[in-house]
Scaffold this motif. Structure first.
Motif, PDB file in Angstrom:
ATOM      1  N   ALA A   1      48.619  30.665  31.968  1.00 55.87           N
ATOM      2  CA  ALA A   1      49.405  31.764  31.403  1.00 55.87           C
ATOM      3  C   ALA A   1      48.974  32.055  29.969  1.00 55.87           C
ATOM      4  N   PHE A   2      48.683  31.007  29.206  1.00 49.91           N
ATOM      5  CA  PHE A   2      48.248  31.171  27.818  1.00 49.91           C
ATOM      6  C   PHE A   2      46.900  31.877  27.747  1.00 49.91           C
ATOM      7  N   ARG A   3      46.161  31.845  28.854  1.00 54.11           N
ATOM      8  CA  ARG A   3      44.877  32.538  28.949  1.00 54.11           C
ATOM      9  C   ARG A   3      45.029  33.868  29.687  1.00 54.11           C
ATOM     10  N   GLY A   4      46.245  34.286  29.905  1.00 56.28           N
ATOM     11  CA  GLY A   4      46.497  35.590  30.515  1.00 56.28           C
ATOM     12  C   GLY A   4      46.364  35.607  32.019  1.00 56.28           C
ATOM     13  N   GLY A   5      46.270  34.450  32.660  1.00 58.68           N
ATOM     14  CA  GLY A   5      46.071  34.443  34.106  1.00 58.68           C
ATOM     15  C   GLY A   5      46.997  33.485  34.827  1.00 58.68           C
TER      16      GLY A   5
ATOM     17  N   LEU B   1      40.209  41.423  25.614  1.00 55.47           N
ATOM     18  CA  LEU B   1      40.725  40.164  26.151  1.00 55.47           C
ATOM     19  C   LEU B   1      41.842  39.579  25.275  1.00 55.47           C
ATOM     20  N   SER B   2      41.704  39.758  23.974  1.00 53.82           N
ATOM     21  CA  SER B   2      42.704  39.168  23.064  1.00 53.82           C
ATOM     22  C   SER B   2      44.065  39.841  23.189  1.00 53.82           C
TER      23      SER B   2
ATOM     24  N   TRP C   1      37.043  29.602  30.377  1.00 54.84           N
ATOM     25  CA  TRP C   1      37.979  30.319  31.245  1.00 54.84           C
ATOM     26  C   TRP C   1      37.177  31.160  32.220  1.00 54.84           C
ATOM     27  N   CYS C   2      37.515  32.415  32.417  1.00 52.76           N
ATOM     28  CA  CYS C   2      36.901  33.195  33.506  1.00 52.76           C
ATOM     29  C   CYS C   2      35.379  33.352  33.325  1.00 52.76           C
ATOM     30  N   PRO C   3      34.596  32.930  34.335  1.00 48.53           N
ATOM     31  CA  PRO C   3      33.143  33.055  34.213  1.00 48.53           C
ATOM     32  C   PRO C   3      32.658  34.496  34.303  1.00 48.53           C
ATOM     33  N   THR C   4      33.528  35.403  34.704  1.00 48.53           N
ATOM     34  CA  THR C   4      33.104  36.807  34.789  1.00 48.53           C
ATOM     35  C   THR C   4      33.403  37.551  33.483  1.00 48.53           C
ATOM     36  N   CYS C   5      34.629  37.521  33.036  1.00 50.79           N
ATOM     37  CA  CYS C   5      34.927  38.365  31.865  1.00 50.79           C
ATOM     38  C   CYS C   5      34.918  37.633  30.534  1.00 50.79           C
ATOM     39  N   CYS C   6      34.835  36.311  30.571  1.00 52.26           N
ATOM     40  CA  CYS C   6      34.855  35.574  29.297  1.00 52.26           C
ATOM     41  C   CYS C   6      33.501  35.005  28.917  1.00 52.26           C
TER      42      CYS C   6
ATOM     43  N   HIS D   1      43.263  37.479  34.157  1.00 56.72           N
ATOM     44  CA  HIS D   1      44.071  38.690  34.028  1.00 56.72           C
ATOM     45  C   HIS D   1      43.518  39.845  34.850  1.00 56.72           C
ATOM     46  N   ASP D   2      42.173  39.917  34.931  1.00 65.62           N
ATOM     47  CA  ASP D   2      41.532  41.022  35.644  1.00 65.62           C
ATOM     48  C   ASP D   2      41.426  40.781  37.143  1.00 65.62           C
ATOM     49  N   GLY D   3      41.928  39.644  37.607  1.00 65.94           N
ATOM     50  CA  GLY D   3      41.929  39.381  39.043  1.00 65.94           C
ATOM     51  C   GLY D   3      40.708  38.646  39.561  1.00 65.94           C
ATOM     52  N   HIS D   4      39.816  38.215  38.659  1.00 65.93           N
ATOM     53  CA  HIS D   4      38.680  37.397  39.122  1.00 65.93           C
ATOM     54  C   HIS D   4      39.200  36.010  39.495  1.00 65.93           C
TER      55      HIS D   4
END
Ligand SMILES: [Zn+2]
Length: 524
Positions: A430-434, A488-489, A473-478, A455-458
């Motif tokens: 949650a702290f990472r938006g997901g 992202l922030s 965190w996310c290997p796609t958007c981060c 957050h983006d659903g990846h």
């Protein structure tokens, strides 16, 4: 315990590698070092020198880390793999494709080659970098493993190193350690940096914790010795660490230039101007946790003063420079670099909008930068744009938490690792938006992968260690590109807590870099 060990190395001809190789040779139990070197003139010359000195104890394999066969040949029969090879700045700024090939693909190859060995796997030590933490200033000068990984905009070096490190963390290697190297003082530093605009990327007020190349070599020598002799606690493995030089080596960009120029009779203010260097988008910080590695391996012996004293001893011509007026040296040695393609003043002069935004925030910020040092707040003197700060107190490691420099990792850090459970995973996500999609985990098992959603659903799989303890965190958007941290922030408090130290909330840019055409652009 092992009386005889074989160590495989990549990057043995680099600044850290040369020190490591020569110090490994001091260990009787190291019967052989296998080194993978590029079949290029400089490397062949180094290979000849090494073979002359150490004879059969060093086995050279010529080839590229991008070649899987060469990786297999290297790691076969080894007890340890020390993976030091990397394309670093300034080369990384000029050769983005080669940087990715070596730092990301090369690491993937090497990890795969080790994994193929099944139960005969050597222990794998991966050298990562402080650059993956991105930019810091006086608001959060301190950092530690677990802090967010934020690649500086357009920085292929940190982007490729985040991906390479991530592969190690996600791998099935039996035994690995990730050591994140800080800025390293080495014998070629002055000559390397006096021919490129890279020196102007260093923010004068950036916190930097240096380490010397010799201490870095000592670290790896002691690691091999301690582990091979059976004295290294098993709990050392499968973790990330920061390499730093300790308290005596915690300075800022301003002090660093000052100490370097002092040996040629100058100073930061005599040789440079405040508006020459960028205002943000650099990397480096002071480590809250560089003592962890030192407690294991007792390698922090040298400081910046030792380093410069030695440089002066080695290169007597620097003494001659003292005889020249400061203005002349500034003109001849430094000002010419302002026109280099890699220099911020060059980006400003050539209207490189993306770079100006990334490194200065806005063209207005550039215009407002003072020409005069008397108007530029220098953090090392306790000066801030809007007042002053107790610089010594800021550097006090004992007070990092109470001074508000400790970043939040988004879960209950007071718990011992053995008590971490699915609730902590949910909090961290949650702290990472997901979200953490896995519904359960074995309490305290930090290495079995769970499923997560950003957050983006990846959706992706990663171990609790990778997410909670290592800052990924996310290997796609981060993992750029693009460099999308403005967006992202907005929904990741994990990033926001440090991103807004040097970025305005109103900035809404996505930064792209066309590697093939070496063109940078931004989307608003
Ligand atoms: Zn994502």
């Amino acid at each position: 315990m092992k009386d005889k060990v074989v160590v495989a190395m990549t990057g043995a001809s680099g600044n850290m590698g040369m020190e490591t190789l020569s110090q490994l040779m001091e260990l009787d139990r190291v019967v052989r070092v296998k080194a993978l070197l590029l079949n290029e003139r400089r490397e062949r010359r180094y290979a000849r020198a090494v073979r002359k000195k150490y004879k059969d104890r060093v086995q050279i394999i010529f080839g590229n880390i991008a070649d899987m066969e060469k990786c297999r040949e290297l790691v076969k029969d080894a007890d340890y793999v020390l993976h030091l090879a990397a394309v670093i700045p300034p080369m990384a700024d000029h050769y983005p494709k080669e940087t990715d090939d070596c730092n990301r693909l090369g690491t993937i190859n090497l990890v795969n080659a080790v994994q193929e060995l099944g139960d005969k796997q050597p222990k794998f030590v991966h050298i990562s970098t402080v650059a993956i933490y991105g930019n810091r200033n006086y608001k959060h000068p301190w950092g530690r493993v677990g802090d967010p990984l934020i690649s500086s905009v357009y920085d292929e070096y940190s982007a490729s190193k985040i991906k390479g490190e991530r592969y190690v963390l996600d791998s099935d290697l039996a035994c690995w350690a990730v050591l994140r190297q800080t800025g390293m003082l080495h014998s070629r530093m002055l000559t390397n940096n006096m021919k490129d605009g890279l020196m102007f990327h260093t923010c004068f007020n950036a916190p930097i914790e240096w380490v010397t190349a010799r201490d870095s070599g000592r670290l790896l020598k002691n690691l091999v010795e301690k582990d091979a002799s059976g004295q290294l606690d098993e709990k050392f493995w499968k973790k990330c660490y920061n390499i730093g030089g300790g308290a005596r080596n915690r300075v800022t960009g301003y002090d660093t230039f000052d100490q370097g120029f002092e040996i040629i009779g100058g100073s930061t203010e005599k040789f440079m101007k405040p508006q020459w260097n960028s205002l943000r988008n650099f990397h480096c910080m002071w480590f809250e946790d560089s003592d962890v590695l030192n407690d294991y391996f007792d390698f922090q012996k040298e400081d910046i003063k030792d380093y410069w004293t030695e440089i002066l001893k080695k290169h007597s011509y620097y003494r001659v420079a003292k005889l020249f007026p400061a203005g002349l040296i500034r003109k001849l040695a430094i000002e010419r670099l302002l026109k280099d393609e890699n220099a911020p003043r060059k980006w400003i002069a050539s209207d490189d909008a993306g770079k100006v935004r990334a490194f200065f925030g806005s063209p207005e910020n550039v215009t407002n930068m003072p020409e005069d040092w008397s108007k530029f707040p220098v953090l090392a003197k306790g000066q801030l744009a809007d007042g002053s700060i107790d610089y010594d107190e800021m550097r006090n490691l004992e007070h990092v938490k109470e001074n508000g420099y400790h970043l939040n990792h988004g879960y209950d850090e007071t718990k011992p690792d053995s008590e971490l459970d699915i609730e902590d995973m949910r909090d961290a996500a949650a702290f990472r938006g997901g979200r953490c999609l896995s519904e359960s985990m074995t309490k305290g098992d930090l290495y079995t992968k769970l499923e997560w959603e950003c957050h983006d659903g990846h959706r992706f799989f990663a171990s609790p260690y990778t997410v909670l303890k290592a800052g990924h965190w996310c290997p796609t958007c981060c993992q750029p590109q693009p460099w999308d941290y403005d967006r992202l922030s907005k929904f990741m408090p994990f990033y926001a807590q440090v991103w807004y130290d040097t970025h305005a909330k109103g900035e809404n840019r996505t930064y792209w870099y066309d590697r093939e055409h070496k063109a940078r652009f931004t989307k608003f």
